[in-house]
Design an enzyme around this catalytic site. Sequence first.
Site, PDB file in Angstrom:
ATOM      1  N   PRO A 283     -16.657  31.945 -44.551  1.00 48.73           N
ATOM      2  CA  PRO A 283     -16.867  31.341 -45.864  1.00 48.73           C
ATOM      3  C   PRO A 283     -18.099  31.236 -45.880  1.00 48.73           C
ATOM      4  CG  PRO A 283     -15.790  29.987 -44.681  1.00 48.73           C
ATOM      5  CD  PRO A 283     -16.159  31.750 -43.648  1.00 48.73           C
ATOM      6  N   ARG A 321     -30.715  30.876 -58.585  1.00 53.37           N
ATOM      7  CA  ARG A 321     -29.444  32.145 -58.602  1.00 53.37           C
ATOM      8  C   ARG A 321     -29.473  32.468 -60.672  1.00 53.37           C
ATOM      9  NH1 ARG A 321     -24.978  30.472 -58.914  1.00 53.37           N
ATOM     10  NH2 ARG A 321     -24.013  32.515 -57.286  1.00 53.37           N
ATOM     11  N   TYR A 325     -28.901  36.922 -61.038  1.00 46.90           N
ATOM     12  CA  TYR A 325     -27.864  36.989 -61.024  1.00 46.90           C
ATOM     13  C   TYR A 325     -27.811  36.139 -62.659  1.00 46.90           C
ATOM     14  CZ  TYR A 325     -28.760  36.223 -55.475  1.00 46.90           C
ATOM     15  OH  TYR A 325     -28.338  35.968 -54.842  1.00 46.90           O
ATOM     16  N   CYS A 351     -44.593  29.914 -64.698  1.00 51.07           N
ATOM     17  CA  CYS A 351     -44.764  31.333 -65.278  1.00 51.07           C
ATOM     18  C   CYS A 351     -44.172  32.396 -65.521  1.00 51.07           C
ATOM     19  CB  CYS A 351     -46.257  31.456 -65.765  1.00 51.07           C
ATOM     20  SG  CYS A 351     -47.038  29.870 -64.744  1.00 51.07           S
TER      21      CYS A 351
HETATM   22  N1  LLP Z   1     -20.387  37.298 -44.365  1.00 60.12           N
HETATM   23  C1  LLP Z   1     -21.238  38.332 -44.498  1.00 60.12           C
HETATM   24  C2  LLP Z   1     -21.508  39.659 -44.367  1.00 60.12           C
HETATM   25  C3  LLP Z   1     -21.838  37.882 -45.927  1.00 60.12           C
HETATM   26  O1  LLP Z   1     -23.204  39.078 -46.144  1.00 60.12           O
HETATM   27  C4  LLP Z   1     -21.917  36.987 -46.517  1.00 60.12           C
HETATM   28  C5  LLP Z   1     -22.907  36.497 -48.107  1.00 60.12           C
HETATM   29  C6  LLP Z   1     -21.054  35.690 -46.123  1.00 60.12           C
HETATM   30  C7  LLP Z   1     -19.803  36.245 -45.823  1.00 60.12           C
HETATM   31  C8  LLP Z   1     -20.630  34.717 -46.805  1.00 60.12           C
HETATM   32  O2  LLP Z   1     -20.329  34.679 -48.098  1.00 60.12           O
HETATM   33  P1  LLP Z   1     -19.235  33.891 -49.633  1.00 60.12           P
HETATM   34  O3  LLP Z   1     -18.513  33.161 -48.864  1.00 60.12           O
HETATM   35  O4  LLP Z   1     -21.033  32.611 -49.436  1.00 60.12           O
HETATM   36  O5  LLP Z   1     -19.362  34.154 -50.328  1.00 60.12           O
HETATM   37  N2  LLP Z   1     -27.082  34.382 -52.249  1.00 60.12           N
HETATM   38  C9  LLP Z   1     -25.405  35.018 -53.708  1.00 60.12           C
HETATM   39  C10 LLP Z   1     -24.760  35.256 -52.788  1.00 60.12           C
HETATM   40  C11 LLP Z   1     -24.968  35.845 -51.357  1.00 60.12           C
HETATM   41  C12 LLP Z   1     -23.628  36.768 -50.728  1.00 60.12           C
HETATM   42  C13 LLP Z   1     -24.455  37.157 -49.373  1.00 60.12           C
HETATM   43  N3  LLP Z   1     -23.241  37.163 -48.238  1.00 60.12           N
HETATM   44  C14 LLP Z   1     -25.641  33.904 -54.413  1.00 60.12           C
HETATM   45  O6  LLP Z   1     -26.166  33.153 -54.471  1.00 60.12           O
HETATM   46  O7  LLP Z   1     -24.606  34.037 -55.740  1.00 60.12           O
END
Ligand code: LLP
Length: 423
Positions: A283, A321, A325, A351
């Site tokens: 997580p 973000r 996105y 800019c």
């Molecule tokens: N494990 C792996 C292999 C991952 O690629 C990621 C996130 C996680 C765990 C953790 O995921 P989480 O629990 O945080 O959802 N920059 C984007 C999110 C990119 C996530 C990439 N991988 C945002 O700001 O929403």
Amino acid sequence: MTPTPESPFQYKSDELHCEGVPLAKIAAEVGTPVYVYSRSELERAYKSFDAALEGMPHKVCYAVKANSTLGVLAVLAKLGAGADIVSYGELFRWQKAGGDPGKVVFSGVGKTESEMKAALAAGIHAFNVESEEELYVLDQVAQSMKLRARVSLRVNPDVDAGTHPYISTGLKTNKFGITMEECRELARRASKLPGLEIIGVDCHIGSQLIKTAPFADAIARLVALITDLRSDGVHLTHIDIGGGLGIDYGKGDVVPSPAEYGAAVRDALAPLAALGVTLVTEPGRVLVGAAGALVTTVLFRKRNEAKHFTIVDAAMNDLMRPALYGSFHPMKPVAQPGRPDIVTDVVGPICETGDFFARDRNLPELAQGELLWIGAAGAYGAAMASNYNTRPRVPEVLVSGSTYTVIKPRETYEQLIAGERLA
Ligand code: LLP
């Protein structure tokens, strides 16, 4: 439905605080923009996630990419967290923060040989291997060091996470993992390689998931794979289900609580209960997202025929973000919340038209010089910041009760150009 826990950011006498510290005090002493994190919320989030998996042998490996500031990592490391890393740099940070390398899993589609060597030397728990070619390179690297690398094969379960396409990772069209079909054969072959010890399988289907069903579907596929491999004589002891649990960004989505997620995971893993398989989770957002906010100052306001704009001193390079996105972040004035709303675009000084934090948002009308709170910014905020427009990265502050620590000072202009030279 479990009620959402109370945010650490609350108004006290019309002044927004983080725990016991007024945000206006931090802004006055440290300047804006500034990231503010609540230590008690980091601790609460970790403990509630860990407790949700109680009864199943498990490891919580925090996804360092969500927020890799040493002061944040140290809070989680102290609670006993492991780490999910995607580069040697993240392992370097994790160890600097006091994290245990023996609790690290290393994900990512493109690890270099030098990263493999450094991770092996540090004694990490496992490599999440994402392709056949990577497997053979890791075998060679481990053999050259007279070591055996513990490996979990990352499969692509081909399930739709139902999230933003840029952060959806478990579909056939994504670059991640090994196909289900290929994985069984590969695991059998890999179990004969002298430099490797195949301990498990893993997946990560995407981020900011707001339903538990895709997790359950993906786990069912991994469970079937583990069962098939048993009949092939390959006994796995580790199932890593990645990260991905979403958080509430104040947009009205109903997000599963860690307890609801844990119950879904427990049900999906039931067929493995007697096999002595350890659950690994990765997580990120759910541990750090709600704990952080970006506090920014209103520089100017203006109106044209079409719109009202609130121009703040933070920009897309500080919190990417919304630009990347189209994400929604909650916003509140730091003082006196009870004012009539206006509809405004909250934008930064860069800019580019993409440099916005909110479009057509209902917000109490803000005066010049006022502070604005941009919430749910603890995950993928500071970690994704850049120096675009030669803007120094902003300071980060960790609040604990009625005191705070600057865990990262504002970058200086000298630091910005350090190492550069004229030809
Ligand atoms: N494990 C792996 C292999 C991952 O690629 C990621 C996130 C996680 C765990 C953790 O995921 P989480 O629990 O945080 O959802 N920059 C984007 C999110 C990119 C996530 C990439 N991988 C945002 O700001 O929403």
